[in-house]
Design an enzyme around this catalytic site. Structure first.
Site, PDB file in Angstrom:
ATOM      1  N   GLY A 190      -9.251  -0.703   5.073  1.00  0.00           N
ATOM      2  CA  GLY A 190     -10.513  -0.782   5.799  1.00  0.00           C
ATOM      3  C   GLY A 190     -11.736  -0.791   4.907  1.00  0.00           C
ATOM      4  N   SER A 228      -6.016  -1.734   0.965  1.00  0.00           N
ATOM      5  CA  SER A 228      -7.472  -1.630   1.056  1.00  0.00           C
ATOM      6  C   SER A 228      -7.895  -0.650   2.144  1.00  0.00           C
ATOM      7  CB  SER A 228      -8.098  -3.002   1.311  1.00  0.00           C
ATOM      8  OG  SER A 228      -7.541  -3.599   2.470  1.00  0.00           O
ATOM      9  N   GLU A 252       5.167   2.768   1.261  1.00  0.00           N
ATOM     10  CA  GLU A 252       3.773   2.850   1.708  1.00  0.00           C
ATOM     11  C   GLU A 252       3.530   4.008   2.669  1.00  0.00           C
ATOM     12  OE1 GLU A 252       0.335   0.211   4.035  1.00  0.00           O
ATOM     13  OE2 GLU A 252       2.332  -0.635   3.733  1.00  0.00           O
ATOM     14  N   LYS A 271       8.635  -4.285   3.252  1.00  0.00           N
ATOM     15  CA  LYS A 271       7.538  -3.328   3.415  1.00  0.00           C
ATOM     16  C   LYS A 271       7.797  -2.444   4.626  1.00  0.00           C
ATOM     17  CE  LYS A 271       3.003  -2.978   5.357  1.00  0.00           C
ATOM     18  NZ  LYS A 271       1.884  -3.655   6.008  1.00  0.00           N
ATOM     19  N   ARG A 288      -1.224 -19.062  15.643  1.00  0.00           N
ATOM     20  CA  ARG A 288      -0.752 -18.199  14.555  1.00  0.00           C
ATOM     21  C   ARG A 288      -0.161 -19.057  13.442  1.00  0.00           C
ATOM     22  NH1 ARG A 288       1.256 -15.256  19.043  1.00  0.00           N
ATOM     23  NH2 ARG A 288       3.409 -15.926  18.620  1.00  0.00           N
ATOM     24  N   TYR A 330      -1.318  -1.900  12.915  1.00  0.00           N
ATOM     25  CA  TYR A 330      -0.943  -3.273  12.585  1.00  0.00           C
ATOM     26  C   TYR A 330      -0.268  -3.910  13.775  1.00  0.00           C
ATOM     27  CZ  TYR A 330      -1.990  -2.956   7.624  1.00  0.00           C
ATOM     28  OH  TYR A 330      -2.634  -2.860   6.429  1.00  0.00           O
ATOM     29  N   GLU A 377       0.629   5.502   3.996  1.00  0.00           N
ATOM     30  CA  GLU A 377      -0.827   5.323   4.011  1.00  0.00           C
ATOM     31  C   GLU A 377      -1.518   6.594   4.479  1.00  0.00           C
ATOM     32  OE1 GLU A 377      -4.385   2.606   5.995  1.00  0.00           O
ATOM     33  OE2 GLU A 377      -2.292   1.990   6.233  1.00  0.00           O
ATOM     34  N   LYS A 434       2.744   1.221  -2.486  1.00  0.00           N
ATOM     35  CA  LYS A 434       1.518   0.721  -1.855  1.00  0.00           C
ATOM     36  C   LYS A 434       0.730   1.923  -1.342  1.00  0.00           C
ATOM     37  CE  LYS A 434      -0.361  -2.639   1.422  1.00  0.00           C
ATOM     38  NZ  LYS A 434      -0.104  -3.791   2.304  1.00  0.00           N
ATOM     39  N   ASP A 474       1.310  -9.744   7.110  1.00  0.00           N
ATOM     40  CA  ASP A 474       2.417  -9.332   7.964  1.00  0.00           C
ATOM     41  C   ASP A 474       1.945  -8.726   9.278  1.00  0.00           C
ATOM     42  OD1 ASP A 474       1.381  -7.273   6.256  1.00  0.00           O
ATOM     43  OD2 ASP A 474       2.975  -5.953   6.937  1.00  0.00           O
ATOM     44  N   SER A 515      -2.449  -5.028  -2.796  1.00  0.00           N
ATOM     45  CA  SER A 515      -1.692  -5.604  -1.690  1.00  0.00           C
ATOM     46  C   SER A 515      -2.618  -5.549  -0.486  1.00  0.00           C
ATOM     47  CB  SER A 515      -0.400  -4.812  -1.430  1.00  0.00           C
ATOM     48  OG  SER A 515       0.294  -5.352  -0.301  1.00  0.00           O
TER      49      SER A 515
END
Length: 398
Positions: free
Chosen positions: A311, A309, A225, A185, A95, A398, A227, A267, A73, A336
């Site tokens: 990084g 993940s 999520e 998400k 893309r 992102y 993070e 997530k 995404d 994910s």
């Protein structure tokens, strides 16, 4: 009309109804007020119930044994950075070519249960003219959609961020459902070097809760999520301390917003030392800290924990996931991943049509490795040097 009825039903108060000696005065609610409150609560709880069965089914499908989520995404700008790394211009055609490679990898659905798409991809067709969504569904992969509008500075904080995108979200999620998306998400972040401040944590938790409630009301399973960024020199204990506070706040506001826990997915970040810390953690240490956090903060009603993940190298993310699945868990503990699934695949492709098959084979190998890790059966044999390369980027967006 409800407020009018309440006013008419409220009697004139006598002194016995007031609690004396307080700076703020309280009174017992009237019976009519209680009825109206209960009615409002039941209506709020029923808001997601028209999709309740479907939400539970979707969440369980994504959280199925040996499978996880392919996060593809990336915004067009971030996708452009990926393409630039292999010498390609950031055009819609390029893309499209890369996303076609990913979704059409033969047998991908054996290891991948859901794919998070950017809005462009949700409405896009493959290079062969078939809808991306249809290609995923044919592989038994549930299409998902990134719905947040990115991070912006949080005024009044310690140089922290908040995630925007609630305005118009209800109409957008309804349209995404019609287009074939079945989960959503929303990514917000918490920075340990910058605090985190109580304001930033509360803003992150409240935004996630409002997004989750709105998504469920439109039939989309929300991925929650918050993070906790890898940035920083802190040790693993500091990460754990912050994560406990963040997840406590998140579930407090999820409950306040009547979010159905059986119809969400999480997530989270794994509990690791900061990327710039001199101390490193083994997969067994990461698993111990992370599972302790989950047991202390995450209700067993939640179907799936789909780790990001953040990084880590491809190999590191897989080893850590495998360590967490060495014993049964109350939830489906899976992945994910974005870069940790795509990094070697992208390099193998290099933008060349003749490399598509090899790149897809690389993607499938990475997906299979994480599938085995979800089952606790990953051995790490035959991994390439590319899979060991760290992918941490300070201040990554992102």
């Amino acid at each position: 009309m409800a407020s009018t009825s309440l006013l008419k039903a409220s009697p004139v108060l006598d002194k016995s109804e007031w609690v004396k000696g307080q700076s703020v005065l309280f009174r017992q609610p009237s019976s009519a007020a209680v009825v109206l409150h209960n009615r409002a609560t039941s209506l709020a709880v029923r808001a997601a119930s028209s999709y309740a069965d479907e939400l539970v089914k979707t969440a369980k499908t994504i959280a199925s044994p040996g499978r996880g989520i392919l996060a593809m995404d990336e915004s067009n700008a971030t996708c452009g950075k990926r393409l630039d790394s292999i010498g390609l211009e950031n055009t819609e055609a390029n893309r499209q070519a890369y996303r076609t490679l990913l979704v059409s990898a033969p047998g991908l659905g054996q290891y991948i249960s859901g794919a998070i798409l950017f809005e462009e991809t949700l409405y896009q067709s493959t290079t062969e003219g078939k809808k991306m969504v249809d290609v995923l569904v044919e592989q038994n992969i549930v299409p998902g959609i990134k719905v947040d509008k990115g991070l912006v500075p949080l005024v009044g904080s310690n140089n922290e961020s908040w995630c925007q995108g609630l305005d118009g979200l209800s109409s957008r999620t309804a349209a995404y459902y019609q287009q074939g998306a079945r989960f959503a998400k929303w990514r917000t972040v918490v920075s340990i070097p910058n605090g985190p401040s109580a304001l930033a944590v509360k803003e992150a938790a409240w935004g996630l809760a409002r997004y989750a409630a709105i998504s469920q009301d439109s039939g989309l399973v929300p991925i929650v999520e918050p993070e906790i960024l890898l940035d920083g020199e802190h040790d693993i204990d500091r990460t754990y301390e912050v994560a406990e506070k963040v997840w406590a706040e998140v579930f407090f506001y999820l409950a306040q917003n009547n979010v159905m826990f059986e119809g969400i997915l999480l997530k989270p970040s794994m509990v690791t030392p900061g990327a710039e810390s001199k101390d490193r953690a083994t997969p067994e240490q990461v698993a111990s800290y992370t599972l302790k956090l989950l047991r202390n903060r995450i209700p067993p009603a939640v179907p799936g924990i789909m780790f990001l993940s953040g990084g880590q190298s491809e190999l590191e993310a897989t080893l850590n996931l495998n360590a967490m699945n060495q014993a049964p868990n109350p939830w489906h503990v899976s992945f994910s991943y974005a870069r940790a699934l795509q990094n070697t695949c992208l390099k193998t492709w290099g933008g060349r049509a003749e490399n598509v098959n090899a790149a897809q084979s690389t993607l499938l190998a990475r997906a299979k490795a994480n599938s085995l890790a979800q089952l606790g059966k990953y051995t790490g044999e035959g991994e390439s040097e590319e899979a060991k390369e760290g992918m941490f980027v300070k201040g990554y967006t992102y």
